[in-house]
Design a protein around this motif. Structure first.
Motif, PDB file in Angstrom:
ATOM      1  N   LYS A   1      11.798   3.728  87.979  1.00 15.45           N
ATOM      2  CA  LYS A   1      13.437   3.468  87.702  1.00 15.45           C
ATOM      3  C   LYS A   1      13.328   2.863  86.383  1.00 15.45           C
ATOM      4  N   SER A   2      12.470   1.729  86.346  1.00 12.05           N
ATOM      5  CA  SER A   2      12.306   0.959  85.184  1.00 12.05           C
ATOM      6  C   SER A   2      11.936   1.801  84.002  1.00 12.05           C
ATOM      7  N   GLU A   3      11.160   2.860  84.059  1.00 10.86           N
ATOM      8  CA  GLU A   3      10.754   3.753  83.088  1.00 10.86           C
ATOM      9  C   GLU A   3      11.903   4.513  82.582  1.00 10.86           C
TER      10      GLU A   3
ATOM     11  N   VAL B   1      14.992   3.734  82.830  1.00  6.71           N
ATOM     12  CA  VAL B   1      16.054   3.099  82.308  1.00  6.71           C
ATOM     13  C   VAL B   1      15.547   2.787  80.830  1.00  6.71           C
TER      14      VAL B   1
ATOM     15  N   ASN C   1      10.015   1.706  92.032  1.00  8.40           N
ATOM     16  CA  ASN C   1      10.685   0.670  91.171  1.00  8.40           C
ATOM     17  C   ASN C   1      10.243   0.706  89.595  1.00  8.40           C
TER      18      ASN C   1
END
Length: 429
Positions: free
Chosen positions: A75-77, A79, A72
């Motif tokens: 993924k945020s990085e 984005v 997660n």
């Protein structure tokens, strides 16, 4: 016999003892097996494995949890990086545009540096004077080698008078170049727009230049009237400026009484005669516009000036001057507009939303020295003092009966006939 029996008995007893030991060992093994089977029904090592495995689920769950959090986080990085990449692309586009504009400004700045030189401090109050003279362009003889050769022979100090003419103005042209010869001016050139004009000039020992065939302008040049031919000059003059020559553009309805090059300031891109007839109209004035419905604010102040005459102006070979020619020529090609109107609008209209004004310096010529025919016939000829003034040129721009008035001007100023101007009305009838 007895001994054999005893030996046999001892052997039998020994074998019995080994058998008992073996049986006892087996019994003990079976007993221990039963005990362990009862205590560890799943086996001793299975118990150890079970004990060990009992601690594994917590570690496995922790690893799984950690992996999910890392995924997660990644993924945020990703984005965040994608958003940053979009922002960087936008910044690159903005920087590219700024660089392009900076390069344009740099080109203009380099031109200004040539003019301004090193930086200066502002002096005391009332002593500061700005510079107005733009630098001349570098001559480019490749533009028109044939014309360059002609100009090298005709021009004086890289300056000359230029007039466009076709057969329609032959009478005026003759009076025009005779007045030039009378004054002793040698640096002048007629741009012949047809073969007959070229032949006529050569027969009268007048410097002439016949342009190479050009389908876009040849028909206008051969058959066009005054206004049509006047529009061509903005395209034709460009080559003169590119070759590095200052041009005193002249219509042929002009009488020369003195050498105009002795009266030029050469401090501006364009020096032009005016259609104005007094100090206010020629040099500008504050005109008050009255609108009673506005009450207290009914009076609006406006700045007014009468237009420059596009039939007589001196233009220096500078970048703003060439841009002026390009702008006017482009408008004349695309719009139904009078060339003199376009000439003045491009010189005077300031920059405003949707339009970038021309940054060209300009000077208005003395209207008594560079005189239009309204000034002459309405004012000068009626004033005893002004009648003694000898102008540099007289431009018959305000009157349609040009040729007879041109002849009368020659009689009045060159031949001393004091009543030569009397038969003509102030205006046209």
């Amino acid at each position: 016999m007895a001994n054999r029996r005893d030996g046999s008995l001892m052997r039998n007893n020994g074998q019995s003892l080994r058998g008992l030991r073996i049986a006892a060992a087996i019994s003990i093994g079976v007993l221990l097996g039963c005990v362990f089977a009862f205590l560890y029904p799943h086996g001793f090592f299975a118990a150890n494995l079970q004990t060990t495995s009992s601690s594994l689920p917590s570690k496995t769950g922790s690893v799984a949890c950690d992996s999910s959090e890392k995924v997660n986080l990644l993924k945020s990085e990703i984005v965040a990086l994608s958003e940053k990449n979009i922002e960087l692309k936008k910044q690159v586009r903005d920087l590219t545009e700024k660089l392009r504009l900076a390069q344009q400004r740099n080109g203009l700045a380099q031109q200004q540096v040539v003019v301004l030189g090193k930086q200066h401090k502002a002096g005391p109050f009332g002593t500061v004077k700005s510079l107005r003279t733009n630098p001349t362009v570098l001559p480019d003889e490749s533009v028109n080698p044939r014309l360059a050769k002609i100009l090298e022979e005709v021009a004086i100090g890289k300056e000359l008078i230029v007039a466009l003419a076709n057969s329609n103005v032959r009478g005026m042209l003759e009076v025009w170049f005779n007045s030039i010869k009378r004054v002793g001016i040698t640096n002048y050139l007629v741009v012949a727009l047809d073969d007959a004009t070229e032949t006529f000039c050569k027969s009268n020992d007048v410097p002439v230049y016949k342009r190479d065939p050009d389908k876009d302008v040849d028909s206008i040049g051969r058959m066009g009237g005054n206004h049509a031919v006047s529009g061509l000059k903005f395209r034709i003059l460009r080559e003169f400026l590119q070759l590095g020559y200052g041009v005193l553009l002249s219509d042929v309805d002009i009488i020369y009484l003195q050498n105009p090059f002795d009266y030029l300031y050469r401090d501006s891109d364009v020096e032009s005669m005016t259609d104005g007839h007094n100090n206010m109209t020629a040099y500008g004035y504050n005109h008050v516009f009255d609108e009673p419905s506005m009450g207290w604010a009914r009076y609006a102040h406006t700045m007014r000036i009468w237009v420059y005459n596009s039939g007589f102006f001196f233009i220096r070979p500078t970048v703003p001057a060439i841009e002026l020619l390009d702008r006017v020529a482009d408008r004349l090609a695309k719009q139904n507009v009078w060339d003199q109107a376009a000439f003045n609008e491009e010189l005077y209209f300031p920059s405003h939303p949707g339009y970038t004004g021309l940054h060209a310096s300009k000077r208005t010529m003395d209207f008594y020295l560079f005189m239009n025919s309204k000034v002459l016939f309405k004012t000068v000829r009626k004033d005893s003092r002004l009648k003694n003034l000898k102008p540099v040129i007289v431009h018959l721009n305000y009157h349609p009966d040009k040729l007879p008035r041109m002849i009368a001007v020659v009689e009045f100023y060159a031949n001393g006939k004091k009543d030569a101007l009397d038969p003509f009305p102030d205006g046209s009838q």
